[in-house]
Design an enzyme around this catalytic site. Structure first.
Site, PDB file in Angstrom:
ATOM      1  N   GLU A 144      69.049  -2.168 -17.158  1.00  6.27           N
ATOM      2  CA  GLU A 144      68.942  -1.674 -15.788  1.00  6.27           C
ATOM      3  C   GLU A 144      67.689  -2.149 -15.075  1.00  6.27           C
ATOM      4  O   GLU A 144      67.453  -1.782 -13.917  1.00  6.27           O
ATOM      5  CB  GLU A 144      69.030  -0.143 -15.790  1.00  6.27           C
ATOM      6  CG  GLU A 144      70.433   0.409 -16.012  1.00  6.27           C
ATOM      7  CD  GLU A 144      70.820   0.512 -17.480  1.00  6.27           C
ATOM      8  OE1 GLU A 144      71.864   1.121 -17.764  1.00  6.27           O
ATOM      9  OE2 GLU A 144      70.098  -0.034 -18.340  1.00  6.27           O
TER      10      GLU A 144
ATOM     11  N   ARG B  21      75.902   5.664 -12.592  1.00  6.01           N
ATOM     12  CA  ARG B  21      76.259   4.278 -12.931  1.00  6.01           C
ATOM     13  C   ARG B  21      77.743   4.114 -13.223  1.00  6.01           C
ATOM     14  O   ARG B  21      78.232   3.003 -13.417  1.00  6.01           O
ATOM     15  CB  ARG B  21      75.437   3.822 -14.140  1.00  6.01           C
ATOM     16  CG  ARG B  21      73.952   3.728 -13.873  1.00  6.01           C
ATOM     17  CD  ARG B  21      73.184   3.603 -15.173  1.00  6.01           C
ATOM     18  NE  ARG B  21      73.292   4.811 -15.975  1.00  6.01           N
ATOM     19  CZ  ARG B  21      72.833   4.934 -17.220  1.00  6.01           C
ATOM     20  NH1 ARG B  21      72.256   3.897 -17.811  1.00  6.01           N
ATOM     21  NH2 ARG B  21      72.965   6.071 -17.866  1.00  6.01           N
TER      22      ARG B  21
ATOM     23  N   HIS C 277      75.827  11.867 -25.944  1.00  5.11           N
ATOM     24  CA  HIS C 277      74.601  12.147 -25.172  1.00  5.11           C
ATOM     25  C   HIS C 277      74.557  13.619 -24.738  1.00  5.11           C
ATOM     26  O   HIS C 277      73.940  13.952 -23.724  1.00  5.11           O
ATOM     27  CB  HIS C 277      74.474  11.259 -23.929  1.00  5.11           C
ATOM     28  CG  HIS C 277      74.769   9.811 -24.157  1.00  5.11           C
ATOM     29  ND1 HIS C 277      74.270   9.117 -25.236  1.00  5.11           N
ATOM     30  CD2 HIS C 277      75.505   8.914 -23.452  1.00  5.11           C
ATOM     31  CE1 HIS C 277      74.688   7.864 -25.185  1.00  5.11           C
ATOM     32  NE2 HIS C 277      75.449   7.714 -24.122  1.00  5.11           N
TER      33      HIS C 277
ATOM     34  N   ASP D 184      73.023   5.299 -30.823  1.00  5.95           N
ATOM     35  CA  ASP D 184      73.016   4.517 -29.576  1.00  5.95           C
ATOM     36  C   ASP D 184      72.092   3.317 -29.753  1.00  5.95           C
ATOM     37  O   ASP D 184      71.404   2.888 -28.824  1.00  5.95           O
ATOM     38  CB  ASP D 184      72.580   5.370 -28.391  1.00  5.95           C
ATOM     39  CG  ASP D 184      73.118   4.852 -27.051  1.00  5.95           C
ATOM     40  OD1 ASP D 184      74.040   4.011 -27.072  1.00  5.95           O
ATOM     41  OD2 ASP D 184      72.613   5.284 -26.000  1.00  5.95           O
TER      42      ASP D 184
END
Length: 391
Positions: A70, A163, A224, A285
């Site tokens: 990002e 996003r 998450h 992750d």
């Protein structure tokens, strides 16, 4: 060669007490209180009296081919190496695309999974990404799940995140139904991995699908869920409605200081609130971009996820938050394997020899086997990937 682990404290992940474990080729062929061999076949005997023997860890979300960044093109994260997983006790990884499904492709993702398998790791992946309509390798979600061995489901589809594509319940229901049906037709689970952002809607979209269509809540696997206390509370309600949730072990000091709960803490909290451990998992992750956003969704920092965080969170759960070893192990072995439909995550006769030895004193990794191949011995790398050398 045969490998005989003698008198280790055995967790299948259920605690079995002191046991001997015999590995032959790619399989576990016996787990018994006392195994004595009378054979001329070469056999390595390991004294496990100060060790724990457990299933190799199953990491249900890893960006094995790297993730988008990002902070621009220069921040695209690197791909995972074999030893990034094995030094953490991980013998099975599930790869996915995330925010970036333009410069990151399924061709590369699946090729990486095949490469990791060639190096000796168990590697699977999802088709799709954050966005809908889903991008795929072949002509459809169904095509990828049915005809690509490594593809086991769809994801990670983003909800409650700026996003994401701000999808509707109908859009999500349609792709979940397709993934589920493709799984039924190909002997897979067809699980839909869900990236849950910090938006106020939390997992409401998943409840909408389950309440208004025939797609069950159990088809979704939201991750998450330890982003903040409000999302964790929503996650507990999701479990009480019949779902399962995942906590992310890679984090940043900024996020922890601004409301995120450590995965180990979230696991302990849910158990204290009466959630069944079978409904709880942790994943690394690993190699994901970890962008740090302020309240205005402005990027203020950037880090990269690590597979080693899975091991660290397991250790933290046991040593700091007093989670029983078998429950902490379940969250990173049999639970994610069951949710994803993988025949992994359990020490059992005739199962694949995915085995980790941990030191009882501090729960550090002593040795790791993946499908009977020794990857780590006495905390040293003994099997390297094609391009990474021993460290």
């Amino acid at each position: 060669m045969l490998t005989l682990i003698k008198q280790a404290e055995c967790y299948s992940p259920k605690r079995l007490g002191k046991q001997d474990v015999l590995i032959a080729g790619t399989k576990i062929i016996a787990i018994e209180a006392d195994i004595n061999l009378d054979t001329n076949v070469a056999c390595e005997v390991i004294d496990g009296s100060d060790l724990i023997v457990a299933p190799g860890f199953v990491d249900s979300l890893v960006h094995i081919s790297g993730g988008g960044g990002e902070a621009g093109f220069a921040s695209r994260t690197p791909e995972m190496n074999l030893t990034d997983a094995t030094i953490a006790g991980i013998t099975t990884v599930v790869g996915a695309l995330g925010t970036d499904d333009v410069s990151r492709t399924h061709s590369d993702l699946i090729a990486k999974a095949k490469g990791l398998k060639q190096e000796g790791l168990n590697a699977f992946c999802h088709t799709g990404s954050y966005h809908l309509p889903a991008k795929t390798l072949g002509e459809s979600i169904s095509h990828d799940i049915m005809y690509v061995d490594e593809v086991i489901g769809l994801g990670e589809v983003a909800i409650s995140d700026h996003r994401g594509r701000q999808i509707t319940a109908q859009q999500l229901a349609e792709v979940a139904a397709e993934s589920r049906t493709a799984g039924l037709l190909s002997g897979k689970r067809g699980t839909v991995s869900i990236h849950v952002g910090s938006g106020k809607a939390h997992v409401n979209l998943l409840h909408d699908v389950a309440n208004n269509t025939d797609v069950p809540l159990s088809q979704f696997y939201p991750t998450h869920m330890n982003r903040n206390a409000e999302l964790l509370t929503a996650g507990i309600e999701f479990c009480r409605a019949g779902g399962t949730i995942d906590f992310t072990t890679s984090t940043t000091e900024y996020d922890l200081a601004n409301g995120e709960l450590a995965a180990a803490e979230a696991l302990a909290y849910c158990l204290d609130k009466g959630v069944n451990v079978a409904q709880l998992t942790m994943s690394s992750d690993g190699h994901a971009s970890l962008p740090i956003y302020n309240e205005q969704n402005e990027l203020v920092g950037f880090e990269v996820g690590t597979e080693l965080s899975l091991l660290s969170s397991f250790q933290q759960a046991v040593k700091q938050f007093n989670v029983p070893i078998e429950k902490a192990l379940s969250a990173i072995t049999i639970n994610p394997a069951r949710i994803l439909g993988l025949n992994k995550g359990e020490l059992k006769q005739n199962r694949d020899a995915d085995v980790v030895l941990l030191r009882q004193s501090d729960l550090t990794v002593h040795s790791v086997w993946c499908n009977g191949k020794k990857m780590i011995e006495d905390s040293q790398i003994v099997a390297n990937g094609f391009f990474n050398s021993a460290n």
